[in-house]
Write a protein that holds these residues in place. Structure first.
Motif, mmCIF file in Angstrom:
data_model
loop_
_atom_site.group_PDB
_atom_site.id
_atom_site.type_symbol
_atom_site.label_atom_id
_atom_site.label_comp_id
_atom_site.label_asym_id
_atom_site.label_seq_id
_atom_site.Cartn_x
_atom_site.Cartn_y
_atom_site.Cartn_z
ATOM 1 N N CYS A 159 -0.881 15.829 -9.060
ATOM 2 C CA CYS A 159 -0.687 14.668 -8.193
ATOM 3 C C CYS A 159 -1.844 14.580 -7.199
ATOM 4 C CB CYS A 159 0.640 14.800 -7.440
ATOM 5 S SG CYS A 159 0.927 13.485 -6.235
ATOM 6 N N PRO A 160 -2.523 13.435 -7.122
ATOM 7 C CA PRO A 160 -3.641 13.298 -6.181
ATOM 8 C C PRO A 160 -3.205 13.257 -4.719
ATOM 9 C CG PRO A 160 -3.297 11.243 -7.366
ATOM 10 C CD PRO A 160 -2.364 12.256 -7.953
ATOM 11 N N TRP A 161 -1.919 13.045 -4.437
ATOM 12 C CA TRP A 161 -1.454 12.971 -3.059
ATOM 13 C C TRP A 161 -1.018 14.316 -2.511
ATOM 14 C CZ3 TRP A 161 -1.183 8.860 -6.274
ATOM 15 C CH2 TRP A 161 -1.693 7.669 -5.791
ATOM 16 N N CYS A 162 -0.256 15.093 -3.314
ATOM 17 C CA CYS A 162 0.280 16.346 -2.771
ATOM 18 C C CYS A 162 -0.152 17.579 -3.551
ATOM 19 C CB CYS A 162 1.810 16.279 -2.718
ATOM 20 S SG CYS A 162 2.608 16.441 -4.341
ATOM 21 N N PHE B 116 13.641 -14.113 -19.282
ATOM 22 C CA PHE B 116 14.988 -13.779 -19.730
ATOM 23 C C PHE B 116 15.051 -12.485 -20.540
ATOM 24 C CE2 PHE B 116 15.288 -18.503 -19.412
ATOM 25 C CZ PHE B 116 16.094 -18.519 -18.292
ATOM 26 N N THR B 117 13.980 -12.146 -21.212
ATOM 27 C CA THR B 117 13.970 -10.932 -22.016
ATOM 28 C C THR B 117 12.779 -10.086 -21.613
ATOM 29 O OG1 THR B 117 12.693 -12.024 -23.732
ATOM 30 C CG2 THR B 117 15.073 -12.030 -23.990
ATOM 31 N N GLY B 118 12.872 -8.810 -21.851
ATOM 32 C CA GLY B 118 11.760 -7.960 -21.492
ATOM 33 C C GLY B 118 11.984 -6.520 -21.870
ATOM 34 N N LYS B 119 11.107 -5.676 -21.368
ATOM 35 C CA LYS B 119 11.136 -4.245 -21.658
ATOM 36 C C LYS B 119 11.228 -3.467 -20.354
ATOM 37 C CE LYS B 119 10.395 -4.925 -26.010
ATOM 38 N NZ LYS B 119 11.369 -4.628 -27.022
ATOM 39 N N ARG B 120 11.914 -2.332 -20.432
ATOM 40 C CA ARG B 120 11.996 -1.474 -19.252
ATOM 41 C C ARG B 120 10.631 -0.880 -18.946
ATOM 42 N NH1 ARG B 120 16.438 2.900 -19.799
ATOM 43 N NH2 ARG B 120 15.242 3.306 -21.675
ATOM 44 N N ILE B 121 10.383 -0.657 -17.679
ATOM 45 C CA ILE B 121 9.140 -0.028 -17.242
ATOM 46 C C ILE B 121 9.411 1.462 -17.064
ATOM 47 C CG2 ILE B 121 7.373 0.045 -15.459
ATOM 48 C CD1 ILE B 121 8.103 -2.871 -14.834
ATOM 49 N N HIS B 122 8.548 2.285 -17.624
ATOM 50 C CA HIS B 122 8.646 3.737 -17.490
ATOM 51 C C HIS B 122 7.680 4.166 -16.387
ATOM 52 C CE1 HIS B 122 9.963 4.245 -21.948
ATOM 53 N NE2 HIS B 122 10.454 3.162 -21.415
ATOM 54 N N HIS B 123 8.144 4.979 -15.465
ATOM 55 C CA HIS B 123 7.315 5.455 -14.361
ATOM 56 C C HIS B 123 7.128 6.966 -14.458
ATOM 57 C CE1 HIS B 123 7.547 1.627 -12.269
ATOM 58 N NE2 HIS B 123 8.854 1.655 -12.398
ATOM 59 N N LEU B 124 5.910 7.414 -14.247
ATOM 60 C CA LEU B 124 5.606 8.840 -14.122
ATOM 61 C C LEU B 124 5.638 9.147 -12.631
ATOM 62 C CD1 LEU B 124 4.673 11.502 -15.469
ATOM 63 C CD2 LEU B 124 2.335 10.737 -15.025
ATOM 64 N N ILE B 125 6.500 10.081 -12.234
ATOM 65 C CA ILE B 125 6.751 10.358 -10.820
ATOM 66 C C ILE B 125 6.480 11.823 -10.524
ATOM 67 C CG2 ILE B 125 8.525 10.303 -9.014
ATOM 68 C CD1 ILE B 125 10.027 8.302 -10.954
ATOM 69 N N GLY C 235 7.464 12.507 -4.886
ATOM 70 C CA GLY C 235 8.105 11.256 -5.262
ATOM 71 C C GLY C 235 7.162 10.093 -5.500
ATOM 72 N N MET C 236 5.874 10.311 -5.428
ATOM 73 C CA MET C 236 4.908 9.235 -5.638
ATOM 74 C C MET C 236 4.944 8.768 -7.086
ATOM 75 S SD MET C 236 2.646 7.268 -4.271
ATOM 76 C CE MET C 236 2.411 8.036 -2.686
ATOM 77 N N VAL C 237 4.975 7.447 -7.293
ATOM 78 C CA VAL C 237 4.874 6.887 -8.633
ATOM 79 C C VAL C 237 3.399 6.905 -8.999
ATOM 80 C CG1 VAL C 237 5.232 4.856 -10.078
ATOM 81 C CG2 VAL C 237 6.929 5.470 -8.342
ATOM 82 N N LEU C 238 3.048 7.686 -10.009
ATOM 83 C CA LEU C 238 1.651 7.908 -10.356
ATOM 84 C C LEU C 238 1.155 6.988 -11.461
ATOM 85 C CD1 LEU C 238 1.873 11.775 -10.289
ATOM 86 C CD2 LEU C 238 0.956 10.290 -8.517
#
Length: 68
Positions: free
Chosen positions: A8-11, A34-43, A48-51
């Motif tokens: 992690c570049p922050w901590c 109306f339709t879409g895809k879930r977003i995947h986050h690397l945390i 807790g920073m979303v990277l």
């Protein structure tokens, strides 16, 4: 799949978790949304920073050169 970073570049943490953003905050591929895809986050597990964020399936999205 390889992670986009090892630290992690922050901590400086080196443990990561994955979170999923869905429902109204989905990434949509139509202007109506109306339709879409879930977003995947690397945390970072430590701070807790979303990277990084990504959409797993981009097959239905328009080419940016045409839609932008």
């Amino acid at each position: 799949m390889k992670l986009p970073m090892e630290q992690c570049p922050w901590c400086g943490g080196q443990e990561f978790v994955v979170g999923y953003q869905g429902y109204e905050a989905m990434m949509t591929y139509t202007p109506q949304g109306f339709t879409g895809k879930r977003i995947h986050h690397l945390i970072c597990k430590r701070c807790g920073m979303v990277l990084a964020s990504r959409v797993a399936d981009t097959s239905k999205y328009q080419d940016a050169r045409k839609a932008w």
